[in-house]
Scaffold this motif. Structure first.
Motif, mmCIF file in Angstrom:
data_model
loop_
_atom_site.group_PDB
_atom_site.id
_atom_site.type_symbol
_atom_site.label_atom_id
_atom_site.label_comp_id
_atom_site.label_asym_id
_atom_site.label_seq_id
_atom_site.Cartn_x
_atom_site.Cartn_y
_atom_site.Cartn_z
ATOM 1 N N TYR A 177 0.830 -1.220 0.000
ATOM 2 C CA TYR A 177 0.000 0.000 0.000
ATOM 3 C C TYR A 177 0.858 1.262 0.000
ATOM 4 N N THR A 197 0.459 3.942 -2.891
ATOM 5 C CA THR A 197 0.271 5.372 -2.592
ATOM 6 C C THR A 197 1.287 6.192 -3.384
ATOM 7 N N SER A 222 0.482 5.339 4.135
ATOM 8 C CA SER A 222 0.077 4.382 3.085
ATOM 9 C C SER A 222 -1.446 4.409 2.928
ATOM 10 N N VAL A 223 -1.970 5.575 2.608
ATOM 11 C CA VAL A 223 -3.430 5.755 2.576
ATOM 12 C C VAL A 223 -3.955 5.931 1.151
ATOM 13 N N PHE A 250 -6.716 9.030 -0.043
ATOM 14 C CA PHE A 250 -6.613 9.142 1.431
ATOM 15 C C PHE A 250 -7.966 9.071 2.153
ATOM 16 N N LEU A 310 -8.809 5.683 7.381
ATOM 17 C CA LEU A 310 -7.369 5.447 7.384
ATOM 18 C C LEU A 310 -6.701 6.746 7.798
ATOM 19 N N ALA A 360 -3.161 8.907 8.208
ATOM 20 C CA ALA A 360 -1.720 9.042 7.951
ATOM 21 C C ALA A 360 -1.122 10.000 8.969
ATOM 22 N N LYS A 365 -4.774 2.690 11.475
ATOM 23 C CA LYS A 365 -3.554 2.479 10.689
ATOM 24 C C LYS A 365 -3.494 0.983 10.415
#
Ligand code: HAS
Length: 553
Positions: A51, A55, A117-118, A122, A126, A128, A551
């Protein structure tokens, strides 16, 4: 008589293009890693995550490569069509460039550190590192500053040319910037008021549906921010290369205005499966989505008309005789023609996506990945490649040698083959149910998952072969860029100098009201309010409990 652009303007545009291709280099490498992981052929080391590279791939190619290249192209075209930049335009363009680059660096560092790693969308919940969101915010602010610098240049020109319509390139630049600024309001709102306070721990939870809706308010016009500069090349550059004129100045301007009006109030078509949005608002935004198809159909019509009229002027006979009169030996043309050709299935796929029942079948599958590779990944990206073949030599004053033109053909042909293989298999795999955004494609040998490794085209292996060809093609392009920037011999004679091809258009027939920006901005806001005010208020006032951050990597 050839004239080079003012040196300051050239350095500015070249700096943008340089960063664009640096991002392209790393982004395409990340793409290569992905197709191998999906194919179960590559195990990443423990410190690197699928991921994380997904990203990096999305952010570096979809956001960074495109945006820097677009600014490099717009700056060159604005300096060419309205005259050299004044001190203020240059100063603000450089400030914009620096802020964008700070933002890009911060966001990239966070991705490299494994703190973000979103993916490029984004999605909450999730979460970051807050610095990732700060990086994104700086990036957008930087683009705004650079945008206002170009608007300032346009306003100065208008003051000196009272009552005149601006040249087509400048008109299209201003339209693209207006679209970009209105679109960014959504992402700025969610990043500043939702993500940053939440990621810094100032609030505990986030309203997930609101954040997604604001993201897609931005996310759909984002695709037209990529597409419009490609259309500028189709409308303004291609006719000149084939020895013709713009088919209709007013049609070209009208199509750009329709993009300002209809590309924003349509974000819900990315959220058709989300339960938190009532059906009526999805329906309304789907109808508006079908409106935004019209300017693309106008563009297709205009291109065919330009080809046919120019071909007939050059002696073409019969229904399709003009086709043979096109300058196929000229890489500047052929690259862009193939890009246009890819947009026929790419656009048709978009119409499928926007149809509610069909969206149920393809949403969150590899089909969507196939769709965006034959929209942004080819019609847009390959148009940018086609521009690169002359834009960098034009800015550096170097020769576009025969061997480099041959390299250009090799690059465009390999990109087309790679994309045909990869994106066709992605479309078919999507129809067979293969999900997108997953590191894992084996599903413990479930019969459905095994299907994804059978067949010629419906196969993860074919996808990986296509991805590998694309990577090799990208390396050819990087080789070209390095040559054109630093190594090719300098042009010395008039024939050797590469020009910015800018076609004439019948501006004298164009109605003045088409350049009444306040009118179009006003109508755009009315449509946005109609499409968004009630559903967004509902999402805010009747929100379920917000979500804490997760996360998962
Ligand atoms: Fe799309 C998802 C609908 C166009 C990019 N799209 C995406 C995503 C991306 C993307 C990146 O309704 C994924 C986002 C994510 O990560 O989740 N898209 C549309 C529609 C159009 C469209 C209706 N998309 C684009 C363009 C993109 C792009 C352009 C990038 C640049 N898209 C959707 C929907 C989804 C979606 C849903 C959500 C799916 C889901 O559920 O997740 C339209 O604008 C398309 C209109 C275009 C045409 C084609 C006109 C043809 C022309 C070529 C002429 C050719 C010539 C050459 C002259 C009608 C202009 C002729 C040569 C010969 C030899 C014949």
């Amino acid at each position: 008589m050839h004239t080079l652009l003012n040196k300051n303007d050239r350095v500015l545009a070249l700096s943008n293009i340089l960063i664009a291709y640096f991002a392209f280099l790393i982004g395409t490498l990340m793409g290569l890693l992905q197709v191998f992981i999906r194919n179960d052929k590559l195990q990443l080391p423990a410190w690197l995550d699928y991921y994380q590279i997904l990203t990096a791939h999305g952010v570096l190619l979809a956001l960074v490569f495109t945006t820097y290249f677009i600014f490099g192209f717009l700056q060159t075209g604005m300096s060419k069509s309205l005259g050299s930049f004044g001190k203020k335009t240059l100063l603000f363009s450089w400030i914009g460039f620096i802020v964008m680059t700070l933002g890009t660096t911060l966001a990239t560092v966070m991705i490299v550190l494994g703190e973000a790693s979103v993916l490029y969308t984004f999605y909450a919940p999730l979460m970051a590192s807050p610095w990732y969101y700060v990086g994104l915010a700086l990036f957008v602010v930087g683009t705004w500053i650079s945008s206002f610098a170009l608007i300032g240049h346009y306003v100065a020109w208008k003051k000196q040319n009272k009552g005149k319509l601006s040249p087509l390139f400048a008109f299209m630049t201003v339209s693209t910037i207006i679209l970009w600024i209105i679109a960014c309001l959504g992402v700025v709102a969610t990043v500043l008021f939702q993500f940053i306070p939440w990621a810094f721990g100032l609030v505990d939870t986030i309203n997930v549906e609101l954040s997604r809706s604001l993201f897609w308010y931005f996310g759909h016009p984002l695709v037209y921010f990529w597409l419009l500069p490609a259309y500028m090349a189709w409308y303004v550059v291609v006719p000149k290369i084939i020895g013709g004129k713009v088919f209709s100045d007013s049609l070209a301007r009208l199509s750009f205005i329709l993009f300002i009006l209809f590309s924003i109030p349509v974000g819900f078509h990315h959220q058709l499966v989300e339960p938190g949005i009532p059906a009526f608002w999805k329906f309304l935004q789907t109808v508006l989505t079908f409106m935004v198809i019209i300017p693309s159909l106008m563009t297709a019509f205009s291109m065919f008309a330009t080809f046919e009229i120019t071909g007939r002027q050059n002696g073409a006979k019969g229904l399709f005789g003009w086709f043979r009169k096109l300058p196929w030996h000229d890489i500047r043309f052929t690259s862009i023609f193939i890009a246009m050709f890819f947009f026929i299935p790419g656009g048709a796929g978009g119409i499928i996506n926007a149809s509610f029942q069909l969206n149920e079948v393809i949403h969150n599958t590899l089909w969507v990945v196939g769709h965006f590779h034959i929209t942004v990944g080819t019609p847009v990206a390959m148009t940018f490649f086609g521009l690169t073949f002359w834009l960098i030599p034009y800015l550096t004053g170097r020769k576009l040698t025969k061997s480099m033109q041959r390299l250009g053909f090799a690059q465009v042909i390999t990109w087309s083959i790679g994309m045909l293989l990869m994106s066709t298999s992605q479309h078919i795999l999507g129809l067979l149910g293969a999900p997108r955004r997953t590191a894992y494609s084996g599903y413990m040998d479930h019969p459905s998952a095994l299907e994804w490794f059978n067949g010629i085209l419906s196969n993860h292996v074919t996808m990986a072969i296509g991805g590998t060809i694309l990577f090799l093609s990208a390396m050819l392009l990087i080789f070209f860029v390095i040559q054109a920037l630093f190594i090719l011999p300098k042009a010395t004679t008039e024939e050797e100098f590469v020009e910015f091809p800018m076609a004439e258009s019948d501006i004298e027939n164009t109605p003045k009201f088409l350049e009444n920006w306040w009118l179009w901005i006003g109508v755009a806001f009315v449509l946005i309010i109609v499409a968004y005010y009630i559903p967004l208020s509902d999402i805010i006032h009747n929100a379920p409990p917000g979500s804490k951050g997760f996360k998962t990597w």
